[in-house]
Write a protein that holds these residues in place. Structure first.
Motif, mmCIF file in Angstrom:
data_model
loop_
_atom_site.group_PDB
_atom_site.id
_atom_site.type_symbol
_atom_site.label_atom_id
_atom_site.label_comp_id
_atom_site.label_asym_id
_atom_site.label_seq_id
_atom_site.Cartn_x
_atom_site.Cartn_y
_atom_site.Cartn_z
ATOM 1 N N THR A 185 -17.392 -59.481 110.527
ATOM 2 C CA THR A 185 -17.470 -60.855 111.030
ATOM 3 C C THR A 185 -16.816 -60.949 112.400
ATOM 4 O OG1 THR A 185 -17.384 -61.709 108.762
ATOM 5 C CG2 THR A 185 -16.891 -63.261 110.544
ATOM 6 N N ILE A 186 -17.537 -61.531 113.337
ATOM 7 C CA ILE A 186 -17.049 -61.731 114.699
ATOM 8 C C ILE A 186 -16.709 -63.216 114.864
ATOM 9 C CG2 ILE A 186 -17.534 -61.501 117.161
ATOM 10 C CD1 ILE A 186 -17.463 -58.847 115.699
ATOM 11 N N SER A 187 -15.485 -63.498 115.241
ATOM 12 C CA SER A 187 -15.055 -64.880 115.448
ATOM 13 C C SER A 187 -14.473 -65.028 116.849
ATOM 14 C CB SER A 187 -13.986 -65.282 114.418
ATOM 15 O OG SER A 187 -14.474 -65.154 113.096
ATOM 16 N N ALA A 188 -14.779 -66.132 117.480
ATOM 17 C CA ALA A 188 -14.238 -66.423 118.812
ATOM 18 C C ALA A 188 -13.945 -67.913 118.889
ATOM 19 C CB ALA A 188 -15.231 -66.018 119.899
ATOM 20 N N GLU A 189 -12.901 -68.265 119.590
ATOM 21 C CA GLU A 189 -12.494 -69.660 119.699
ATOM 22 C C GLU A 189 -13.596 -70.490 120.356
ATOM 23 O OE1 GLU A 189 -8.792 -72.323 121.501
ATOM 24 O OE2 GLU A 189 -8.738 -70.131 121.585
ATOM 25 N N GLY A 190 -13.939 -71.597 119.708
ATOM 26 C CA GLY A 190 -14.959 -72.478 120.240
ATOM 27 C C GLY A 190 -16.373 -72.067 119.913
ATOM 28 N N CYS A 191 -16.549 -70.986 119.184
ATOM 29 C CA CYS A 191 -17.893 -70.501 118.829
ATOM 30 C C CYS A 191 -17.973 -70.283 117.321
ATOM 31 C CB CYS A 191 -18.202 -69.183 119.547
ATOM 32 S SG CYS A 191 -18.166 -69.285 121.341
ATOM 33 N N PHE A 195 -20.061 -65.065 113.430
ATOM 34 C CA PHE A 195 -21.325 -64.447 113.026
ATOM 35 C C PHE A 195 -21.037 -63.032 112.548
ATOM 36 C CE2 PHE A 195 -20.678 -63.402 117.450
ATOM 37 C CZ PHE A 195 -21.069 -62.080 117.566
ATOM 38 N N ILE A 196 -22.034 -62.472 111.840
ATOM 39 C CA ILE A 196 -21.880 -61.131 111.278
ATOM 40 C C ILE A 196 -22.574 -60.121 112.175
ATOM 41 C CG2 ILE A 196 -22.415 -59.623 109.320
ATOM 42 C CD1 ILE A 196 -22.211 -62.018 107.499
ATOM 43 N N LYS A 197 -21.862 -59.082 112.522
ATOM 44 C CA LYS A 197 -22.427 -57.992 113.311
ATOM 45 C C LYS A 197 -22.508 -56.759 112.417
ATOM 46 C CE LYS A 197 -21.909 -55.406 117.644
ATOM 47 N NZ LYS A 197 -22.266 -54.112 117.045
ATOM 48 N N TYR A 198 -23.612 -56.042 112.508
ATOM 49 C CA TYR A 198 -23.817 -54.842 111.701
ATOM 50 C C TYR A 198 -23.644 -53.610 112.582
ATOM 51 C CZ TYR A 198 -25.670 -57.948 108.117
ATOM 52 O OH TYR A 198 -25.814 -58.937 107.175
ATOM 53 N N ASP A 199 -22.656 -52.808 112.242
ATOM 54 C CA ASP A 199 -22.402 -51.583 112.991
ATOM 55 C C ASP A 199 -23.185 -50.432 112.364
ATOM 56 O OD1 ASP A 199 -20.581 -52.857 114.702
ATOM 57 O OD2 ASP A 199 -18.935 -52.540 113.285
ATOM 58 N N LEU A 200 -23.941 -49.718 113.191
ATOM 59 C CA LEU A 200 -24.680 -48.561 112.709
ATOM 60 C C LEU A 200 -23.700 -47.435 112.403
ATOM 61 C CD1 LEU A 200 -27.586 -48.482 115.342
ATOM 62 C CD2 LEU A 200 -27.565 -49.612 113.119
#
Length: 297
Positions: free
Chosen positions: A228-234, A237-242
């Motif tokens: 899970t990628i989290s950023a302030e104000g956004c 979302f989930i990122k899939y690492d190969l």
């Protein structure tokens, strides 16, 4: 339509398939095409139906009823594949059907099928020695060939062991290829995209690609790890690492030795592989013809 069907087996790119003959002609079923090309079940059938008007019956394909198979050779084709009619593709029909298969695997499978399946080879018996001296020479030649084969098998085993020792679990394909001398790592994902190993799940062409593992290689060559990628104000979302698996590393290494990976313009032509060793030092291991596990550290 009468004929005789037989079913010994042959290995095509690691897949064991039956040899199916009708009226002395080698043919393949649609299910066999899906199997050797590692395509989802029904892919070959769909391609055939969509382009059926382009195929010529008795030249590119044959229609054989289940009753004919039952009468002539009931074990030639598994019962699960025998419905009302069975479509048998000749060599020309097979080549027409797989024109849309353009990945590296498809090219290699086509070559093996044409040479090792459709092309029948006459068995030539070796001539017997005519004298004692000829027999001695033959024995010496056979012993030399045996010794050479043993050396080649040992070197191949050493190469495999070396690669397994160099493989780092959790590496991405790009990280693995960074240690292959001369590979243009910026083009690795584009190559995997062409091979059908990955696909871009991002529909917006203006945004960066989001690569996911294709189902046909998932848990075989590649897997993926969600985070899970989290950023302030956004929104998060989930990122899939190969993540590359050992079999995938071995396959990429094969492509490397076959010069099928994207290479840098300034590549020195040496097939070597860099590995990490103690205290952060770097060692270089030969990957090509002389790759007998020797480390130049």
């Amino acid at each position: 339509m009468m004929g005789s069907l037989t079913s010994p087996t042959v290995s095509i790119y690691g897949q064991q398939i039956p040899i199916v003959e009708f009226n002395g002609q080698r043919v393949v079923t649609l299910a066999m095409v899906d199997k050797v090309h590692q395509r989802p079940d029904g892919t070959a059938g769909r391609n055939f139906r969509e382009n059926r008007q382009r195929f010529i019956e008795a030249e590119d394909y044959l229609l054989v009823t289940s009753d004919e198979i039952r009468r002539n050779s009931p074990n030639a084709i598994p019962a699960a594949l025998r419905r009302n009619d069975v479509i048998l593709l000749t060599e020309s029909g097979y080549l027409m059907l797989v024109k849309s298969f353009t990945d590296d695997l498809a090219w290699e499978v086509q070559r093996q099928l044409v040479k090792g399946y459709f092309t029948k080879r006459e068995v030539q018996l070796p001539s017997l020695p005519q004298s004692f001296a000829d027999a001695l020479r033959l024995a010496a030649d056979l012993e030399e060939q045996k010794a050479k084969l043993q050396v080649e098998n040992k070197q191949q085993a050493q190469r495999i062991d070396s690669l397994e020792n160099l493989f780092l679990p959790g590496e991405t394909p790009t990280q693995f290829c960074k240690r292959l001398n001369g590979v243009n790592t910026q083009q690795v994902n584009a190559t995997l995209l062409e091979l059908g190993w990955i696909y871009n799940s991002e529909r917006d062409t203006e945004r960066s690609p989001k690569y996911r593992v294709a189902s046909r290689v998932r848990d075989r060559y590649l897997t993926e790890k969600p985070r899970t990628i989290s950023a302030e104000g956004c929104d998060s979302f989930i990122k899939y690492d190969l993540q590359l698996l050992l079999a995938g590393a071995q396959r990429l290494h094969q492509f490397y030795l076959m010069n099928k990976l994207p290479m840098k313009k300034g590549w020195d032509g040496e097939f070597t592989m860099v590995k990490l060793v103690a205290e952060g030092k770097i060692g270089r291991v030969l990957s090509g013809k002389d790759a007998g596990g020797r480390n130049d550290e």
